[in-house]
Enzyme design. Structure first.
Site, mmCIF file in Angstrom:
data_model
loop_
_atom_site.group_PDB
_atom_site.id
_atom_site.type_symbol
_atom_site.label_atom_id
_atom_site.label_comp_id
_atom_site.label_asym_id
_atom_site.label_seq_id
_atom_site.Cartn_x
_atom_site.Cartn_y
_atom_site.Cartn_z
ATOM 1 N N HIS A 1 -0.219 4.107 7.743
ATOM 2 C CA HIS A 1 0.284 4.560 6.437
ATOM 3 C C HIS A 1 0.811 5.988 6.527
ATOM 4 O O HIS A 1 0.333 6.771 7.342
ATOM 5 C CB HIS A 1 -0.838 4.493 5.394
ATOM 6 C CG HIS A 1 -1.314 3.098 5.136
ATOM 7 N ND1 HIS A 1 -2.356 2.529 5.818
ATOM 8 C CD2 HIS A 1 -0.854 2.165 4.270
ATOM 9 C CE1 HIS A 1 -2.530 1.285 5.389
ATOM 10 N NE2 HIS A 1 -1.634 1.038 4.447
ATOM 11 N N SER B 1 0.804 -1.223 0.000
ATOM 12 C CA SER B 1 0.000 0.000 0.000
ATOM 13 C C SER B 1 0.839 1.277 0.000
ATOM 14 O O SER B 1 0.342 2.343 -0.348
ATOM 15 C CB SER B 1 -0.951 0.010 1.197
ATOM 16 O OG SER B 1 -0.224 -0.259 2.386
ATOM 17 N N ASP C 1 -4.834 6.702 10.258
ATOM 18 C CA ASP C 1 -4.885 5.297 10.691
ATOM 19 C C ASP C 1 -3.636 4.904 11.487
ATOM 20 O O ASP C 1 -3.571 3.825 12.067
ATOM 21 C CB ASP C 1 -5.081 4.342 9.496
ATOM 22 C CG ASP C 1 -3.893 4.321 8.529
ATOM 23 O OD1 ASP C 1 -2.911 5.060 8.742
ATOM 24 O OD2 ASP C 1 -3.966 3.558 7.547
#
Length: 213
Positions: free
Chosen positions: A191, A12, A188
């Site tokens: 990330h 990601s 979050d």
């Protein structure tokens, strides 16, 4: 020179999760590279959210398009390993006693897979006449409150940095993120945000462009 092909491989972080389109490290680094190399660069983003070293190793062996994009690339970036840690930590369910054996096993597997991934890169590149560079994105610690996670990340980074060569560079971002998580991570807490991705791109850019220029 008709420009370069940049293949971004990984998880990601490669997709740029947690920030606006165009603000992940891949597009930012690509723009920096275009400036430095004074030519156009075509990006192929093969990032997959949640990808582990295991999953990437399989794709590189089985997925023809993946293999082709790596084989033909002038610039390759690799971001992988973070999900291996996250999965092991989640599986331990926050019981510190369970953490060490699980994390140790995950780290062993992760290193083995990483070595296979790098081996496959070299295999795909063998006999290709044109110069190329590989850039490995080092890990930061998404769980700064867990000591074992810090150890895990540092050991992984040491291992990955061992692949440094004339062709291959390691972008260390651990120290930039440590203690600055609130400023550099998305809400979050896992990330990077836009600023965090820029830190990664800067580090990649500072490794230079090897035989490409």
């Amino acid at each position: 020179m008709m420009g370069y092909l940049y293949t971004a491989v990984g998880d990601s972080l490669t997709t740029g999760f947690g920030t606006l389109p165009g603000s992940g490290f891949v597009p930012v680094y690509r723009r920096m590279a275009e400036t430095r190399l004074r030519t156009s660069i075509r990006p192929v983003n093969l990032g997959v959210n949640g990808l582990t070293t295991d999953g990437l190793e399989r794709r590189l062996k089985e997925d023809y398009n993946y293999r082709l994009a790596v084989r033909d690339a002038d610039i390759i970036t690799l971001s992988i390993g973070g999900n291996d840690l996250i999965r092991a930590a989640k599986a331990a369910g926050g019981r510190p006693g369970d953490l060490s054996p699980r994390l140790q096993k995950a780290l062993r597997n992760c290193k083995q897979n990483f070595s296979d991934i790098m081996g496959t890169f070299m295999q795909l590149k063998a006999g290709m006449p044109k110069p190329y560079i590989i850039r490995i994105v080092g890990l930061y610690n998404p769980y700064p409150q867990i000591d074992e996670a810090s150890d895990w990340v540092r050991q992984f980074n040491r291992y990955a940095a061992g692949y440094s060569s004339r062709i291959c560079g390691f972008a260390s971002v651990y120290n930039e993120f440590a203690g600055n998580e609130r400023g550099l991570l998305f809400i979050d807490g896992i990330h990077p945000n836009g600023r965090g991705y820029r830190v990664i791109a800067d580090k990649l850019d500072s490794l230079g462009y090897g035989g490409l220029r």
